[in-house]
Scaffold this motif. Structure first.
Motif, short mmCIF file in Angstrom:
data_model
loop_
_atom_site.label_atom_id
_atom_site.label_comp_id
_atom_site.label_asym_id
_atom_site.label_seq_id
_atom_site.Cartn_x
_atom_site.Cartn_y
_atom_site.Cartn_z
N UNK A 310 0.84 -1.20 0.00
CA UNK A 310 0.00 0.00 0.00
C UNK A 310 0.87 1.25 0.00
N UNK A 311 0.27 2.32 -0.44
CA UNK A 311 0.96 3.62 -0.44
C UNK A 311 0.03 4.67 0.16
N UNK A 324 5.49 4.34 10.81
CA UNK A 324 6.93 4.28 10.52
C UNK A 324 7.69 3.66 11.69
N UNK A 325 7.30 4.03 12.88
CA UNK A 325 7.96 3.48 14.06
C UNK A 325 7.73 1.98 14.17
N UNK A 326 6.51 1.53 13.88
CA UNK A 326 6.22 0.09 13.92
C UNK A 326 7.04 -0.65 12.87
N UNK A 327 7.23 -0.03 11.70
CA UNK A 327 8.03 -0.65 10.66
C UNK A 327 9.49 -0.78 11.08
N UNK A 358 9.73 -1.12 6.29
CA UNK A 358 10.11 0.29 6.27
C UNK A 358 9.75 0.85 4.89
N UNK A 359 8.97 1.92 4.83
CA UNK A 359 8.47 2.39 3.54
C UNK A 359 9.54 3.06 2.68
N UNK A 360 9.32 2.96 1.38
CA UNK A 360 10.12 3.70 0.41
C UNK A 360 9.53 5.11 0.29
N UNK A 369 4.95 10.54 -0.90
CA UNK A 369 4.22 9.31 -0.58
C UNK A 369 5.17 8.30 0.04
N UNK A 370 4.61 7.47 0.93
CA UNK A 370 5.31 6.31 1.46
C UNK A 370 4.74 5.07 0.78
N UNK A 371 5.63 4.19 0.34
CA UNK A 371 5.21 2.94 -0.28
C UNK A 371 5.67 1.77 0.58
N UNK A 372 4.70 1.04 1.11
CA UNK A 372 4.97 -0.15 1.91
C UNK A 372 4.82 -1.37 1.01
#
Length: 390
Positions: A310-311, A324-327, A358-360, A369-372
């Motif tokens: 997801x993004x 982000x912290x959970x990742x 950890x997202x891109x 955007x964050x991409x998981x």
């Protein structure tokens, strides 16, 4: 005078098989909304090593094993008859494994803290089953007693005493997987009609924020039966079945941008999701290599993979930073996807424990955007994923 066959003159049906590879009887109610059906059968790749005295290929013997694969794409529509599973229910049951459970609904006695619901009578629900109210779906996380339970997140519209929860049908994971037959009928009736027999759902994908709410299923099958070459005995049939009388069919489909997403260590609603794709892979290997058999004899599934891509737009708020912290800490979070926003047109997917990656950071657009990618669900035993309609 012969003419081309329009691909729009196609009707697709599916039904659960009572035994692997035994084609069931269908009715008009088994017709599903579909975008496409791909079915392919090829001979197992092999070669001749004998000395033929020529460079010319002299052919292969008849009876070589054939490999059959399929892909069917269907769409979310209204679940009108809540006493029976939706027409595409067999596809979900074959992907998940568990027998679907219908909950008829219930009357609320009281609600405490947004997530604790007391009913006026025994609710009969289990963890992982869903409840619906006012166009929203939630999943049961814990049972306090026969009349009281907890849900994963509060409803936006708060139920009060006397409120009625709508019916749901719930699909859960199981160790073994059933099979289905997928029927492919065309106009005119003299065209080649087909049946994908012994279809095993190796992969299921649920797509979020597309044009429409779309479900994709694919995998191996036992055989591809057709009306042109049918031989008595195929799929347990004595004759190729004619298409059933076409029943009333609901062509209403649900727009792909309607729904909700809840996730986090403490579940919060995210309104910044731009795309998501939930994938279940059963890693199926059909039992087809035994001596003396031309066709697969059963479905052999390995460890399943349930992943979410997801993004979302980054926001400077606590719930986005919490992701982000959970990742970074590889801490499991719960995730709930709700497709649709009207009663009777809801589909929900709930993962109690998913470990985000950890997202891109994607800065190619005007907003970050964050991409998981490949965030994998985990659990104790057959509890990584629950799916419901309501």
């Amino acid at each position: 005078m012969s003419c081309y066959i329009s691909s729009n003159n196609e009707r697709i049906y599916c039904a659960l098989e009572s035994s692997y590879g035994i084609i069931p009887v269908i009715t008009g109610a088994n017709r599903i909304p579909a975008l496409k059906l791909k079915a392919k059968q090829v001979a197992e790749q092999t070669g001749r090593k004998d000395k033929t005295g020529t460079r010319t290929f002299v052919g292969m013997p008849n009876g070589i094993r054939e490999i059959t694969t399929f892909e069917v794409d269907t769409l979310l529509t209204t679940w009108a008859n809540t006493s029976v599973p939706p027409a595409y229910g067999p596809l979900f049951q074959c992907a998940m494994g568990g027998t679907p459970v219908i909950w008829p609904g219930g009357t609320v006695a009281s609600l405490t803290g947004g997530t604790q619901i007391a009913f006026t009578a025994a609710h009969g629900l289990s963890p992982g089953q869903a409840v619906t109210f006012s166009g929203e779906m939630r999943f049961v996380t814990a049972i306090e007693n026969t009349t009281t339970l907890f849900i994963n997140a509060a409803f936006d519209t708060t139920p009060v005493g006397g409120s009625t929860m709508g019916p749901t049908i719930n699909y859960s994971l199981a160790e073994s997987l059933p099979s289905a037959s997928i029927f492919d009928y065309w106009d005119p009736s003299t065209a080649v009609q087909r049946i994908v027999e012994g279809a095993a759902m190796d992969k299921m994908q649920i797509k979020v924020n597309g044009d429409f709410q779309e479900f994709d299923f694919s995998g191996p099958a036992r055989d591809l039966v057709d009306s042109a070459s049918f031989v008595s005995g195929e799929g347990g049939l004595t004759a190729f079945p004619t298409e059933p009388i076409i029943a009333d069919f609901d062509y209403t489909i649900v727009p792909g941008h309607l729904g909700e997403v809840w996730m986090g260590v403490t579940e919060a609603q995210f309104l910044t999701i731009t795309a998501a794709e939930l994938t279940l892979e059963n890693n199926i290997d059909l039992r087809v290599k035994e001596f003396g058999s031309n066709y697969a004899q059963c479905i052999a599934a390995s460890e399943r993979d349930i992943t979410l891509n997801f993004s979302l737009f980054e926001m400077p708020d606590a719930q986005t930073q919490g992701l982000y912290q959970a990742a970074r800490q590889r801490s499991p979070i719960s995730v709930m996807l709700q497709l649709g926003e009207q009663m009777g047109q809801l589909c929900g997917a709930y993962m109690p424990a998913m470990v985000p990656s950890v997202p891109e950071f994607d800065d190619s657009e005007t907003r970050l955007q964050w991409k998981f990618q490949n965030d994998r669900a985990q659990g104790a035993m057959d509890d990584e994923l629950y799916i419901a309609f309501g």
